[in-house]
Structures are given as C-alpha cells and as structure tokens.
Scaffold this motif. Structure first.
Motif, PDB file in Angstrom:
ATOM      1  N   GLY A 219       0.817  -1.217   0.000  1.00  0.00           N
ATOM      2  CA  GLY A 219       0.000   0.000   0.000  1.00  0.00           C
ATOM      3  C   GLY A 219       0.845   1.259   0.000  1.00  0.00           C
ATOM      4  O   GLY A 219       0.454   2.291  -0.572  1.00  0.00           O
ATOM      5  N   THR A 220       2.018   1.168   0.611  1.00  0.00           N
ATOM      6  CA  THR A 220       2.952   2.305   0.623  1.00  0.00           C
ATOM      7  C   THR A 220       3.491   2.565  -0.782  1.00  0.00           C
ATOM      8  O   THR A 220       3.607   3.709  -1.230  1.00  0.00           O
ATOM      9  CB  THR A 220       4.115   2.025   1.610  1.00  0.00           C
ATOM     10  OG1 THR A 220       3.560   1.801   2.908  1.00  0.00           O
ATOM     11  CG2 THR A 220       5.100   3.182   1.664  1.00  0.00           C
ATOM     12  N   VAL A 221       3.804   1.488  -1.480  1.00  0.00           N
ATOM     13  CA  VAL A 221       4.314   1.621  -2.850  1.00  0.00           C
ATOM     14  C   VAL A 221       3.236   2.183  -3.774  1.00  0.00           C
ATOM     15  O   VAL A 221       3.497   3.048  -4.623  1.00  0.00           O
ATOM     16  CB  VAL A 221       4.840   0.249  -3.352  1.00  0.00           C
ATOM     17  CG1 VAL A 221       5.009   0.222  -4.862  1.00  0.00           C
ATOM     18  CG2 VAL A 221       6.143  -0.072  -2.649  1.00  0.00           C
ATOM     19  N   TRP A 222       2.029   1.737  -3.592  1.00  0.00           N
ATOM     20  CA  TRP A 222       0.898   2.276  -4.374  1.00  0.00           C
ATOM     21  C   TRP A 222       0.806   3.793  -4.141  1.00  0.00           C
ATOM     22  O   TRP A 222       0.733   4.572  -5.095  1.00  0.00           O
ATOM     23  CB  TRP A 222      -0.380   1.568  -3.925  1.00  0.00           C
ATOM     24  CG  TRP A 222      -1.663   2.076  -4.509  1.00  0.00           C
ATOM     25  CD1 TRP A 222      -1.820   2.931  -5.572  1.00  0.00           C
ATOM     26  CD2 TRP A 222      -2.984   1.760  -4.040  1.00  0.00           C
ATOM     27  NE1 TRP A 222      -3.160   3.153  -5.799  1.00  0.00           N
ATOM     28  CE2 TRP A 222      -3.886   2.453  -4.875  1.00  0.00           C
ATOM     29  CE3 TRP A 222      -3.481   0.967  -3.014  1.00  0.00           C
ATOM     30  CZ2 TRP A 222      -5.273   2.374  -4.697  1.00  0.00           C
ATOM     31  CZ3 TRP A 222      -4.845   0.883  -2.842  1.00  0.00           C
ATOM     32  CH2 TRP A 222      -5.733   1.573  -3.668  1.00  0.00           C
ATOM     33  N   LYS A 223       0.868   4.203  -2.875  1.00  0.00           N
ATOM     34  CA  LYS A 223       0.741   5.619  -2.535  1.00  0.00           C
ATOM     35  C   LYS A 223       1.926   6.442  -3.063  1.00  0.00           C
ATOM     36  O   LYS A 223       1.751   7.505  -3.646  1.00  0.00           O
ATOM     37  CB  LYS A 223       0.659   5.746  -1.008  1.00  0.00           C
ATOM     38  CG  LYS A 223       0.365   7.127  -0.508  1.00  0.00           C
ATOM     39  CD  LYS A 223       0.142   7.091   1.004  1.00  0.00           C
ATOM     40  CE  LYS A 223      -0.123   8.497   1.543  1.00  0.00           C
ATOM     41  NZ  LYS A 223      -0.268   8.474   3.003  1.00  0.00           N
ATOM     42  N   ALA A 224       3.140   5.920  -2.848  1.00  0.00           N
ATOM     43  CA  ALA A 224       4.349   6.665  -3.231  1.00  0.00           C
ATOM     44  C   ALA A 224       4.653   6.551  -4.727  1.00  0.00           C
ATOM     45  O   ALA A 224       5.439   7.329  -5.269  1.00  0.00           O
ATOM     46  CB  ALA A 224       5.534   6.152  -2.435  1.00  0.00           C
ATOM     47  N   GLU A 225       4.035   5.574  -5.394  1.00  0.00           N
ATOM     48  CA  GLU A 225       4.273   5.312  -6.820  1.00  0.00           C
ATOM     49  C   GLU A 225       5.753   5.053  -7.098  1.00  0.00           C
ATOM     50  O   GLU A 225       6.272   5.429  -8.151  1.00  0.00           O
ATOM     51  CB  GLU A 225       3.730   6.458  -7.687  1.00  0.00           C
ATOM     52  CG  GLU A 225       2.254   6.703  -7.436  1.00  0.00           C
ATOM     53  CD  GLU A 225       1.619   7.690  -8.399  1.00  0.00           C
ATOM     54  OE1 GLU A 225       2.352   8.292  -9.200  1.00  0.00           O
ATOM     55  OE2 GLU A 225       0.392   7.827  -8.357  1.00  0.00           O
ATOM     56  N   LYS A 226       6.432   4.474  -6.116  1.00  0.00           N
ATOM     57  CA  LYS A 226       7.867   4.186  -6.248  1.00  0.00           C
ATOM     58  C   LYS A 226       8.165   2.827  -5.634  1.00  0.00           C
ATOM     59  O   LYS A 226       7.537   2.436  -4.643  1.00  0.00           O
ATOM     60  CB  LYS A 226       8.687   5.219  -5.469  1.00  0.00           C
ATOM     61  CG  LYS A 226       8.972   6.488  -6.232  1.00  0.00           C
ATOM     62  CD  LYS A 226      10.108   7.287  -5.597  1.00  0.00           C
ATOM     63  CE  LYS A 226      10.083   7.295  -4.092  1.00  0.00           C
ATOM     64  NZ  LYS A 226      10.716   8.428  -3.446  1.00  0.00           N
ATOM     65  N   SER A 227       9.160   2.127  -6.183  1.00  0.00           N
ATOM     66  CA  SER A 227       9.537   0.808  -5.665  1.00  0.00           C
ATOM     67  C   SER A 227      10.124   0.912  -4.269  1.00  0.00           C
ATOM     68  O   SER A 227      10.716   1.936  -3.909  1.00  0.00           O
ATOM     69  CB  SER A 227      10.593   0.176  -6.568  1.00  0.00           C
ATOM     70  OG  SER A 227      10.108   0.105  -7.875  1.00  0.00           O
ATOM     71  N   LEU A 228       9.981  -0.157  -3.506  1.00  0.00           N
ATOM     72  CA  LEU A 228      10.586  -0.219  -2.171  1.00  0.00           C
ATOM     73  C   LEU A 228      11.310  -1.548  -2.011  1.00  0.00           C
ATOM     74  O   LEU A 228      10.739  -2.602  -2.289  1.00  0.00           O
ATOM     75  CB  LEU A 228       9.513  -0.142  -1.098  1.00  0.00           C
ATOM     76  CG  LEU A 228       9.203   1.190  -0.432  1.00  0.00           C
ATOM     77  CD1 LEU A 228       8.128   0.990   0.620  1.00  0.00           C
ATOM     78  CD2 LEU A 228      10.453   1.788   0.207  1.00  0.00           C
ATOM     79  N   LEU A 229      12.561  -1.453  -1.574  1.00  0.00           N
ATOM     80  CA  LEU A 229      13.320  -2.631  -1.161  1.00  0.00           C
ATOM     81  C   LEU A 229      13.333  -2.615   0.361  1.00  0.00           C
ATOM     82  O   LEU A 229      13.781  -1.641   0.962  1.00  0.00           O
ATOM     83  CB  LEU A 229      14.752  -2.539  -1.725  1.00  0.00           C
ATOM     84  CG  LEU A 229      15.809  -3.470  -1.129  1.00  0.00           C
ATOM     85  CD1 LEU A 229      15.483  -4.935  -1.359  1.00  0.00           C
ATOM     86  CD2 LEU A 229      17.189  -3.149  -1.726  1.00  0.00           C
TER      87      LEU A 229
END
Ligand code: SME
Length: 161
Positions: free
Chosen positions: A86-96
C-alpha cells in the motif's frame, strides 16, 4: 511461444534476468488475457529465482486485491498506504525492504518472509494499476539489482495493458 523457459544454469543474477526478460516479453505478447499473463509471469519469476512468494496485487474499488501469485496463501486485500504494498501504491515508487521487522506497518502474511521488494505497475497513462510483490525467507537475497529488473518486468506488463 515455447512452454519452457531457458535460463542458463549457474548464471549470475544479472545474466538470469537478461535471459528471462525477453522470454517474458515474448510470452505475454502472444496472449491478451491479463490474468493469464500475470499468472505466467509469477510462475516464471518463481521458477527462475526460487523466492518464497511472488505475485501481484491489483487495484479494484480503491483497494489492492490479491492477483495471480506463486507461494503460500496470502492476505487478500490491502488498503491504500498500508503495508509495503500500500505504501508503494501511494508513493508510486519501488521499495526494497531488507528486513520487514524494521518496516513499521508491514503486513505479515507469512512469518517466514523476512525481506521483500514491491514495485508499482503503471498503465500507459502512467497511473498505478497494481504492484508486483516479491518476498524472501532470507535476508541476503533481494537487492537493488532485483529492483532494477523487476521494474523492467513492470514495464513489460504496461505494454499489454
Ligand atoms: N508483505 C506485504 C503484504 C503482502 S504479502 O507479503 C504477500 C506488505 O506488507 O504489503
């Protein structure tokens, strides 16, 4: 399209992705059904890299809903801004996330999963339509190389949306 993937035995990670990606492009270009394509991409990634869990969440009625995946059963729905997905959806950026215990609000679908990568999938208008989620039961497997190539997988999916 051949029903088998060719991955060089003993190849390094970059080489494996370089060999796999053109095969994924070819695999999805011959099929118009999105679920069929996401299912085959999950299977191809899972077979190639042996991760604990790999699959998709797709946005439906303003929620991420579990899509095609390979691995143990997982949470069916994730809200905007919640967990890594959900964080990636919101930020529109990948997360490792090298250690999920260090990520506040991480949604533990499985206690075996200790690190993860989530990349957004965009449509042709550059709107997030879903995420690709990879989970590992090891701390030392997922890195920036995976992020780089998984984003390329995301762009392959954009071409068929
Ligand atoms: N870990 C994810 C939830 C999905 S499962 O791991 C398959 C998250 O925090 O978004």
């Amino acid at each position: 399209m051949s029903e088998q993937l060719f991955i060089m035995p003993g190849a390094g990670k970059n080489e494996m992705y370089e060999t796999l990606l053109p095969q994924l492009s070819s695999l999805v270009s011959g099929e118009t059904d999105l679920i069929a394509n996401l299912a085959n991409i999950s299977a191809a990634l899972h077979n190639t890299f042996g991760w604990w869990w790999v699959g998709f969440y797709w946005i439906k009625n303003n929620e991420l809903v579990l899509g095609p995946f390979q691995g143990p059963i997982a949470c069916a729905r994730i809200k905007f801004g919640k967990g890594v997905c959900g964080t990636v959806w919101k930020a529109e950026k990948s997360l490792l996330v090298p250690d999920v215990n260090a990520f506040p609000g991480h949604i533990a679908c499985s206690s075996s999963s200790v690190s993860e990568i989530v990349v957004p999938v965009f449509d042709k208008e550059n709107k997030v339509v879903g995420v690709l989620d990879v989970d590992s039961e090891r701390f030392d497997v997922l890195d920036e190389t995976d992020v780089y190539y998984l984003e390329k997988v995301g762009r392959i999916i954009t071409t068929i949306l």
